[in-house]
Design a protein around this motif. Structure first.
Motif, PDB file in Angstrom:
ATOM      1  N   PRO A   1     -26.444  41.578  -4.745  1.00  0.00           N
ATOM      2  CA  PRO A   1     -25.690  42.720  -5.265  1.00  0.00           C
ATOM      3  C   PRO A   1     -25.567  42.736  -6.796  1.00  0.00           C
ATOM      4  O   PRO A   1     -24.937  43.649  -7.344  1.00  0.00           O
TER       5      PRO A   1
ATOM      6  N   GLU B   1     -19.073  48.422  -4.219  1.00  0.00           N
ATOM      7  CA  GLU B   1     -19.389  48.645  -2.805  1.00  0.00           C
ATOM      8  C   GLU B   1     -20.512  47.719  -2.336  1.00  0.00           C
ATOM      9  O   GLU B   1     -20.474  47.213  -1.217  1.00  0.00           O
ATOM     10  N   ALA B   2     -21.500  47.476  -3.195  1.00  0.00           N
ATOM     11  CA  ALA B   2     -22.601  46.580  -2.843  1.00  0.00           C
ATOM     12  C   ALA B   2     -22.090  45.147  -2.671  1.00  0.00           C
ATOM     13  O   ALA B   2     -22.535  44.427  -1.766  1.00  0.00           O
TER      14      ALA B   2
ATOM     15  N   ILE C   1     -18.969  44.311  -1.839  1.00  0.00           N
ATOM     16  CA  ILE C   1     -18.159  44.306  -0.615  1.00  0.00           C
ATOM     17  C   ILE C   1     -19.059  44.230   0.610  1.00  0.00           C
ATOM     18  O   ILE C   1     -18.780  43.473   1.548  1.00  0.00           O
ATOM     19  N   LYS C   2     -20.159  44.963   0.598  1.00  0.00           N
ATOM     20  CA  LYS C   2     -21.106  44.930   1.709  1.00  0.00           C
ATOM     21  C   LYS C   2     -21.683  43.517   1.874  1.00  0.00           C
ATOM     22  O   LYS C   2     -21.764  42.995   2.986  1.00  0.00           O
ATOM     23  N   ALA C   3     -22.063  42.878   0.761  1.00  0.00           N
ATOM     24  CA  ALA C   3     -22.610  41.516   0.824  1.00  0.00           C
ATOM     25  C   ALA C   3     -21.576  40.540   1.365  1.00  0.00           C
ATOM     26  O   ALA C   3     -21.883  39.681   2.193  1.00  0.00           O
TER      27      ALA C   3
ATOM     28  N   GLU D   1     -19.057  41.193   3.365  1.00  0.00           N
ATOM     29  CA  GLU D   1     -18.890  41.444   4.802  1.00  0.00           C
ATOM     30  C   GLU D   1     -20.063  40.882   5.609  1.00  0.00           C
ATOM     31  O   GLU D   1     -19.868  40.331   6.696  1.00  0.00           O
ATOM     32  N   GLU D   2     -21.284  41.014   5.073  1.00  0.00           N
ATOM     33  CA  GLU D   2     -22.449  40.459   5.769  1.00  0.00           C
ATOM     34  C   GLU D   2     -22.358  38.938   5.847  1.00  0.00           C
ATOM     35  O   GLU D   2     -22.661  38.351   6.890  1.00  0.00           O
TER      36      GLU D   2
ATOM     37  N   GLU E   1     -19.691  37.988   8.444  1.00  0.00           N
ATOM     38  CA  GLU E   1     -20.185  38.186   9.810  1.00  0.00           C
ATOM     39  C   GLU E   1     -21.167  37.079  10.219  1.00  0.00           C
ATOM     40  O   GLU E   1     -21.079  36.539  11.323  1.00  0.00           O
TER      41      GLU E   1
END
Length: 67
Positions: free
Chosen positions: A45, A51-52, A54-56, A58-59, A62
């Motif tokens: 990111p 947002e990028a 936050i996405k990383a 979350e990935e 998970e």
């Protein structure tokens, strides 16, 4: 120059790990002095918006929960 306390903790924790998993974004970590055992294949990111990141995050979360 002194090493910040958080960095000292990170270095200590890294030395205790049995395996190392990278994000898989082809960006090396100078704090880890050995190769990685696996990677998560997550897009780097860097240089992108919040947002990028936050996405990383979350990935990563998970994938860790599914180990």
């Amino acid at each position: 120059m002194s090493i910040p306390a958080a960095l000292k903790v990170f270095i200590e924790l890294v030395s205790l790990c049995d395996i190392y998993i990278s994000m898989g974004c082809n960006v090396g970590c100078p704090m880890i002095s050995r190769g990685f055992d696996d990677n998560f294949n997550i897009e780097d990111p860097s240089g992108k918006d919040d947002e990028a990141f936050i996405k990383a995050i979350e990935e990563i979360k998970e994938k860790i929960m599914n180990i």
